[in-house]
Design an enzyme around this catalytic site. Structure first.
Site, PDB file in Angstrom:
ATOM      1  N   CYS A  48      -9.913  -5.295 -18.606  1.00  0.00           N
ATOM      2  CA  CYS A  48     -11.133  -5.513 -17.933  1.00  0.00           C
ATOM      3  C   CYS A  48     -12.075  -4.637 -18.246  1.00  0.00           C
ATOM      4  O   CYS A  48     -12.103  -3.436 -18.838  1.00  0.00           O
ATOM      5  CB  CYS A  48     -11.118  -5.627 -16.548  1.00  0.00           C
ATOM      6  SG  CYS A  48     -10.344  -7.272 -16.003  1.00  0.00           S
ATOM      7  N   HIS A  96     -16.172  -6.112 -13.435  1.00  0.00           N
ATOM      8  CA  HIS A  96     -16.123  -5.686 -12.017  1.00  0.00           C
ATOM      9  C   HIS A  96     -16.100  -4.589 -11.720  1.00  0.00           C
ATOM     10  O   HIS A  96     -16.077  -3.550 -12.736  1.00  0.00           O
ATOM     11  CB  HIS A  96     -14.486  -6.354 -11.588  1.00  0.00           C
ATOM     12  CG  HIS A  96     -13.420  -5.771 -12.309  1.00  0.00           C
ATOM     13  ND1 HIS A  96     -12.980  -4.452 -11.718  1.00  0.00           N
ATOM     14  CD2 HIS A  96     -12.571  -5.891 -13.249  1.00  0.00           C
ATOM     15  CE1 HIS A  96     -11.859  -3.926 -12.422  1.00  0.00           C
ATOM     16  NE2 HIS A  96     -11.533  -4.891 -13.526  1.00  0.00           N
TER      17      HIS A  96
END
Length: 293
Positions: A268, A247
């Site tokens: 992430c 992301h």
């Protein structure tokens, strides 16, 4: 023979002279014709399976060995024994080649040839279903490549199962590549999970994109006060390993280098906004994502 030379005969009948030993079986023997009929009925198939280590072929040469034989040397078809042989083939020959979920995968990417273990990517054979499907194809005398009964996600049988379109992340170099049709079309430095925290360090392995969403709020674990550890809005969310995904991370002041050692994520893959936007336009659900150190 010697007498024929002595008497200067122009020709001799070898059969009458019993020169050759007569065969025990001939093509007209009932056992031979019976085996031929059985082969046509139960062994006249050629099933090919694709695997990451090459094709597996099951044909008449194998199937004829699945027939039963009595004490007199007569072959016969026994349905239960034939099914047992199919189970043995699926379990011992096919399953080890098809089952690659969680196993080490060797592939060639932007960083050369690598072997990566772990993750949930790859097929797992549904053995009981495959036995039934295989037996049905054999009875139908099929000669074709069979798609096995499997669970899991796998894009290809080439390049270790990854095929030629996937995301590659070198977490030591803190760099991400998107490879499409064998060529790098997008790459960028990134920031992965905080290296010093086992709960936040990004795990290696081969996964697949299972969910994509625009404008999502990422939330951490719920704390004692009932509130999440963090709430972070992102514009491009591409999940591949539980709560771990790729992301945009506009709060990161830089990407790459050693930043993940002090300002690492919660697992992430943090990307610059424009890179995340481009990657989102390329990715599709079920595309492979491979991470390694």
């Amino acid at each position: 023979m010697e007498k024929a030379f002595q008497t200067r005969q122009d020709a001799i009948n070898l059969k009458e002279q019993h020169i050759y030993k007569e065969p025990q079986l001939t093509s007209k023997d009932e056992r031979i014709t019976n085996l031929q009929n059985l082969a046509k009925e139960y062994c006249n198939a050629k099933i090919t399976y694709k695997t990451i280590s090459g094709n597996i072929v099951l044909d008449g040469n194998d199937l004829i060995q699945w027939l039963s034989i009595d004490e007199k040397g007569n072959y016969y078809y026994d349905e239960e024994e034939f099914k047992n042989q199919a189970k043995k083939f699926v379990k011992e020959t096919l399953a080890p080649k098809i089952n690659i979920a969680g196993k080490a995968k060797t592939f060639k990417g932007a960083n050369g040839t690598r072997t990566v273990s772990g993750g949930n990517y790859g097929y797992k054979l549904k053995q009981s279903e495959e036995v039934e499907g295989l037996l049905a194809d054999i009875k139908a005398h099929k000669k074709e490549t069979r798609s096995p009964s499997v669970s899991g996600v796998q894009a290809s049988y080439s390049n270790g199962g990854l095929g030629n379109t996937f995301v590659e992340i070198d977490m030591t170099k803190q760099h991400m590549w998107f490879i499409k049709n064998g060529k790098v079309v997008l790459e960028s430095d990134c920031v992965t999970g905080l290296a010093s925290d086992p709960d936040r360090k990004t795990p290696g392995g081969t996964y697949y994109v299972y969910f994509m969403q625009r404008n999502r709020v990422l939330r951490g674990r719920i704390q004692a006060d009932g509130k999440p550890e963090y709430e972070t809005p992102v514009a491009y969310w591409m999940a591949f390993n539980g709560g771990i995904g790729l992301h945009d991370a506009t709060w990161q002041s830089s990407f790459g280098g050693d930043r993940y050692k002090t300002h690492g994520s919660h697992g992430c893959i943090n990307l610059p906004y424009n890179v995340a936007a481009s990657l989102y336009s390329y990715l599709k659900v079920n595309m492979p994502v491979v991470c390694y150190y």
